[in-house]
Design an enzyme around this catalytic site. Structure first.
Site, short mmCIF file in Angstrom:
data_model
loop_
_atom_site.label_atom_id
_atom_site.label_comp_id
_atom_site.label_asym_id
_atom_site.label_seq_id
_atom_site.Cartn_x
_atom_site.Cartn_y
_atom_site.Cartn_z
N VAL A 71 0.84 -1.21 0.00
CA VAL A 71 0.00 0.00 0.00
C VAL A 71 0.87 1.26 0.00
CG1 VAL A 71 -1.84 1.24 1.19
CG2 VAL A 71 -1.81 -1.26 1.22
N GLU A 106 -10.47 5.52 5.27
CA GLU A 106 -11.20 5.00 4.09
C GLU A 106 -10.61 3.70 3.58
OE1 GLU A 106 -14.19 6.50 2.42
OE2 GLU A 106 -13.96 4.36 2.14
N GLU A 121 -3.25 -10.75 3.67
CA GLU A 121 -2.55 -10.18 4.83
C GLU A 121 -1.20 -10.87 4.99
OE1 GLU A 121 -3.92 -7.56 6.75
OE2 GLU A 121 -5.09 -7.65 4.94
N LYS A 164 -13.36 -5.54 9.79
CA LYS A 164 -14.00 -4.55 8.91
C LYS A 164 -15.48 -4.37 9.24
CE LYS A 164 -10.73 -5.41 5.14
NZ LYS A 164 -10.48 -6.25 3.96
#
Ligand code: HSE
Length: 435
Positions: free
Chosen positions: A15, A128, A189, A204
């Site tokens: 990311v 987000e 993950e 989540k």
């Protein structure tokens, strides 16, 4: 012209690399992207190959040096895991920096502590990217849907398991090989057990519940089942009966009001009718269905994992903070919609009260009266059957598959106990949810 907004990155993995790549290529994006400047980047190992070319002078192995750098206005935490991520987020808040994080594990467990610290410091913590990868779902729940009373949020919110289930269903691909592909594509993950055991989806849905219903829930109490125990035969039978199987996460209110408001949360492999909007959500895609009053149903769909989509969500949050910062010229009072603190207590209801449809498969003797006896056990506990089918009857035995109407978990458990005590039933081979 307004001053540039300094960005400090904690982590340069999948990311972080995606975020750096957007910040380095602002052309043809919103002009505010060009106002963001990557100041420093904390990495674990200075010599590791990078997904993106960066000036070596930006890199440090000391995350505190990034947080405390006076030129850093926004700290982006994309390290993952609970610690040191939680402490670093709190350290950044204490230093008066707004934070953007993709860290669902930390937010699901320590969201309240972090939100309160941010409110006290007059800074934002935006998340987000923590749910649904590139899908905008956090800001819509906080802002665009704020006029609704939300009744239910459900969806497919783990890209890795959806990718695995889709490729297994479409190609008959082997579980281990598909999981390896998901890891190589940057979906899984660091410990893929978090994906396949449903823990990531539970993090989540706990976050979505907090935003939808206004109060944090006990993450540890969310009933969670992953896909590692799912058998191909049940996917097959489900298909024959007109359903797909998805790892579904659900959060719903159990009452119109309450103090605390009772909620039901769960993550479990679930049969989804082929004509349901969630049934067509395949591959790494996620979808979140929000049901509210007066909006009705609205579905958010898109890529739920991977460098590009997740970085898209991270940069959107940085832009939100940059915009406010430029408008107000520094930290101060926070916008209550963007900051999104809790406004009331919520509590998880007893799991026995959760009502849904169920799919069960029993292994039985192929003997006269078995279906009648199984049906009788359900009827005596007021469990109404929608369909009951016998598969694979032979001398070796038979399999009876039942789909029920909506029923409480408590009634269902009582019926299952009685059925398993029948001499002609050798066992409960599968138990899944059903939409
Ligand atoms: N491992 C997660 C998934 C990444 O597969 O959905 C995005 O949170």
């Amino acid at each position: 012209m307004a001053a540039k907004v300094g960005v400090g990155l904690l982590g340069l993995g999948t990311v972080g690399g995606g975020v750096a790549s957007i910040l380095q290529n602002p052309d043809e994006r919103h002009p505010l992207v060009g106002e963001l400047e990557l100041i420093r980047v904390a990495v674990r190992d200075l010599n590791r190959p990078r997904p993106v070319a960066l000036d070596a002078s930006l890199l440090t192995t000391d995350p505190s040096a990034v947080i405390q750098d006076p030129a850093v206005d926004v700290v982006v935490e994309v390290i993952g895991g609970l610690e040191p991520a939680r402490s670093l987020i709190l350290q950044a808040i204490a230093a008066g920096k707004s934070v953007v994080t993709a860290n669902k594990a930390v937010i699901a467990r320590h969201g309240q502590e972090i939100t309160e610290a941010a409110a006290a410091a007059g800074v934002y913590v935006l998340i987000e990217a923590a749910v649904g990868g590139g899908i905008p779902i956090i800001e819509p729940l906080k802002q665009s849907l704020g006029g609704n009373r939300i009744n239910r949020v459900s969806g497919i919110i783990n890209g890795t398991t959806n990718y695995i289930l889709t490729r297994m269903a479409e190609e008959g691909a082997a579980y281990d090989a598909v999981l390896k592909d998901a890891q190589e594509l940057g979906y899984a993950e660091a410990d893929p057990a978090a994906d396949v055991d449903g823990l990531d989806a539970a993090d989540k849905i706990a976050i979505l519940a907090t935003l939808a219903f206004g109060g944090s829930v006990d993450r540890a109490a969310v009933p969670t089942e992953g896909i590692s125990g799912l058998q191909g035969v049940d996917v097959d039978y489900a298909n024959q009966l007109g359903y797909g199987v998805k790892l579904l996460a659900v959060a719903e209110r159990m009452a119109v009001s309450g103090d605390p408001l009772p909620l039901s949360l769960r993550v479990q492999p679930t049969l989804v009718p082929m004509d349901h909007p969630l049934a067509g959500v395949n591959g790494v895609n996620n979808a979140i269905l929000v049901e509210g009053d007066p909006i009705g149903r609205v579905m958010f769909y898109g890529p739920g994992a991977g460098a590009g989509p997740t970085a898209s969500a991270v940069v959107a949050d940085i832009l939100n903070i940059a915009g406010i910062r430029q408008a107000s010229d520094g930290p101060g009072k926070v916008d209550p919609l963007l900051a999104a603190g809790s406004w009331r207590p919520c509590a998880l209801a007893d799991s026995g009260d959760i009502r849904q449809r169920h799919y069960v498969r029993f292994k039985t003797k192929d003997a006269p009266g078995v279906i009648g006896n199984v049906g009788g056990c359900f009827g005596e506990r007021n469990v109404s059957i929608q369909s009951i089918v016998q598969f694979n009857a032979s001398d070796a035995g038979a399999e009876i598959v039942v789909i029920t109407h909506e029923v409480s978990q408590r009634q269902m458990n009582e019926a299952l106990e009685a059925i398993q005590a029948l001499p002609e039933v050798s066992g409960l081979a599968a138990h899944l949810g059903c939409l």
